[in-house]
Design a protein around this motif. Structure first.
Motif, PDB file in Angstrom:
ATOM      1  N   GLU A   5       0.832  -1.207   0.000  1.00 36.89           N
ATOM      2  CA  GLU A   5       0.000   0.000   0.000  1.00 36.89           C
ATOM      3  C   GLU A   5       0.866   1.257   0.000  1.00 36.89           C
ATOM      4  O   GLU A   5       0.516   2.263  -0.633  1.00 36.89           O
ATOM      5  N   ARG A   6       1.995   1.201   0.659  1.00 34.92           N
ATOM      6  CA  ARG A   6       2.919   2.338   0.653  1.00 34.92           C
ATOM      7  C   ARG A   6       3.462   2.572  -0.754  1.00 34.92           C
ATOM      8  O   ARG A   6       3.500   3.705  -1.231  1.00 34.92           O
ATOM      9  N   VAL A  10       2.790   5.915  -3.321  1.00 33.99           N
ATOM     10  CA  VAL A  10       3.822   6.689  -4.023  1.00 33.99           C
ATOM     11  C   VAL A  10       3.551   6.703  -5.527  1.00 33.99           C
ATOM     12  O   VAL A  10       3.663   7.734  -6.181  1.00 33.99           O
ATOM     13  N   ARG A  11       3.181   5.563  -6.072  1.00 35.49           N
ATOM     14  CA  ARG A  11       2.945   5.459  -7.525  1.00 35.49           C
ATOM     15  C   ARG A  11       1.750   6.291  -7.991  1.00 35.49           C
ATOM     16  O   ARG A  11       1.703   6.695  -9.146  1.00 35.49           O
ATOM     17  N   THR A  12       0.781   6.516  -7.134  1.00 32.13           N
ATOM     18  CA  THR A  12      -0.475   7.137  -7.562  1.00 32.13           C
ATOM     19  C   THR A  12      -0.614   8.599  -7.140  1.00 32.13           C
ATOM     20  O   THR A  12      -1.688   9.166  -7.288  1.00 32.13           O
ATOM     21  N   HIS A  13       0.441   9.188  -6.624  1.00 27.62           N
ATOM     22  CA  HIS A  13       0.406  10.603  -6.274  1.00 27.62           C
ATOM     23  C   HIS A  13       1.412  11.369  -7.112  1.00 27.62           C
ATOM     24  O   HIS A  13       2.138  10.771  -7.911  1.00 27.62           O
ATOM     25  N   ARG A  14       1.471  12.678  -6.954  1.00 27.16           N
ATOM     26  CA  ARG A  14       2.303  13.460  -7.864  1.00 27.16           C
ATOM     27  C   ARG A  14       3.118  14.562  -7.212  1.00 27.16           C
ATOM     28  O   ARG A  14       4.014  15.121  -7.836  1.00 27.16           O
ATOM     29  N   THR A  15       2.835  14.911  -5.973  1.00 27.12           N
ATOM     30  CA  THR A  15       3.587  15.976  -5.327  1.00 27.12           C
ATOM     31  C   THR A  15       4.248  15.455  -4.051  1.00 27.12           C
ATOM     32  O   THR A  15       3.763  14.535  -3.407  1.00 27.12           O
ATOM     33  N   CYS A  16       5.363  16.092  -3.735  1.00 28.13           N
ATOM     34  CA  CYS A  16       6.070  15.727  -2.512  1.00 28.13           C
ATOM     35  C   CYS A  16       6.847  16.928  -2.011  1.00 28.13           C
ATOM     36  O   CYS A  16       7.058  17.904  -2.735  1.00 28.13           O
ATOM     37  N   ILE A  17       7.255  16.826  -0.772  1.00 30.20           N
ATOM     38  CA  ILE A  17       8.208  17.783  -0.226  1.00 30.20           C
ATOM     39  C   ILE A  17       9.560  17.089  -0.316  1.00 30.20           C
ATOM     40  O   ILE A  17       9.768  16.020   0.270  1.00 30.20           O
ATOM     41  N   PHE A  18      10.447  17.686  -1.095  1.00 28.42           N
ATOM     42  CA  PHE A  18      11.775  17.125  -1.337  1.00 28.42           C
ATOM     43  C   PHE A  18      12.703  17.680  -0.268  1.00 28.42           C
ATOM     44  O   PHE A  18      12.881  18.892  -0.161  1.00 28.42           O
ATOM     45  N   PRO A 160      11.228  -1.198   5.119  1.00 28.04           N
ATOM     46  CA  PRO A 160      12.026  -1.172   3.888  1.00 28.04           C
ATOM     47  C   PRO A 160      11.121  -1.060   2.665  1.00 28.04           C
ATOM     48  O   PRO A 160      10.026  -1.613   2.627  1.00 28.04           O
ATOM     49  N   TRP A 161      11.591  -0.328   1.655  1.00 24.37           N
ATOM     50  CA  TRP A 161      10.817  -0.080   0.439  1.00 24.37           C
ATOM     51  C   TRP A 161      10.330  -1.395  -0.185  1.00 24.37           C
ATOM     52  O   TRP A 161       9.196  -1.514  -0.616  1.00 24.37           O
ATOM     53  N   ASP A 162      11.196  -2.384  -0.248  1.00 21.03           N
ATOM     54  CA  ASP A 162      10.869  -3.632  -0.962  1.00 21.03           C
ATOM     55  C   ASP A 162      10.335  -4.725  -0.031  1.00 21.03           C
ATOM     56  O   ASP A 162      10.311  -5.897  -0.406  1.00 21.03           O
TER      57      ASP A 162
END
Length: 167
Positions: A5-6, A10-18, A160-162
Motif C-alpha cells: 500500500e505504501r 507513491v505510484r499514484t500521487h504526484r507531489t512531494c516535499i523534497f 524497507p521499500w521492498d
C-alpha cells in the motif's frame, strides 16, 4: 499501511516535499512534482544550479514526503539514494510527463520543442531517487464533536521499500 500500500501510494500521487541536507542550518525542503517509474524510482526535474542538485552532488541521501492532495490529508515519508542525471532526452521526457501531471492531461508532441528549449535555457537535469525505506504515521481525523474522549495515538513505523506484505 502495508508495504504494498505504501508503494501504491507513491505510484499514484504526484507531489512531494523534497528534503535534503544543507551545509549550514537545518534540512531544506521544497514542494515538487515527481514522476514514478516502472522500476519504482522517483524522478524530479530541477535546475543544475539549484540547491537540490548541489546537495545531491554532496550527499546522495534525500527524503521525499509524498503528499495526498485530497482530504483527509495523508502523507508518506520515503528515504532514497539520489543521483544526478544529465541526459537531455531523459530531462525533456520527465518535464513533459510532469507537465501532464500538473495539468491533468498529457502534453501534445507540439510542446516538446518548447520544453526542450526551456530545459536547455534553464540548464535542467533530473534527480533520480531510488527508495530504500518508508515511514508512515497513520492519520487521525475528527469526524464530530465529542469524539476526543475516544481518540488514541497510533504507532509510527519504518518499513524497507521492498518489504513483502505480512502473510
Amino acid at each position: 499501511m502495508l508495504p504494498s500500500e505504501r508503494r501504491e501510494f507513491v505510484r499514484t500521487h504526484r507531489t512531494c516535499i523534497f528534503g535534503y541536507g544543507r551545509q549550514v542550518h537545518g534540512p531544506a525542503m521544497s514542494v515538487v512534482y515527481y514522476l514514478p517509474t516502472t522500476d519504482d524510482e522517483l524522478l524530479v526535474s530541477t535546475l543544475a544550479d539549484r540547491a537540490k542538485a548541489l546537495a545531491v552532488a554532496r550527499s546522495s541521501k534525500v527524503s521525499l514526503c509524498i503528499l495526498d492532495e485530497r482530504w483527509p490529508f495523508t502523507f508518506l515519508q520515503v528515504y532514497a539514494d539520489a543521483t544526478l542525471e544529465h541526459d537531455p532526452d531523459l530531462t525533456i521526457a520527465v518535464m513533459m510527463a510532469v507537465g501532464g501531471r500538473m495539468s491533468g492531461e498529457e502534453l501534445s508532441a507540439d510542446a516538446r520543442p518548447v520544453v526542450a528549449a526551456m530545459a536547455d535555457e534553464e540548464r535542467r537535469l533530473v534527480i533520480r531517487c531510488r527508495p530504500y525505506l518508508t515511514f508512515a504515521t497513520p492519520p487521525r481525523h475528527l469526524h464530530h464533536e465529542g469524539q476526543d474522549e475516544t481518540l488514541t495515538h497510533w504507532t509510527s513505523g519504518s518499513i524497507p521499500w521492498d518489504a513483502a506484505d505480512p502473510a
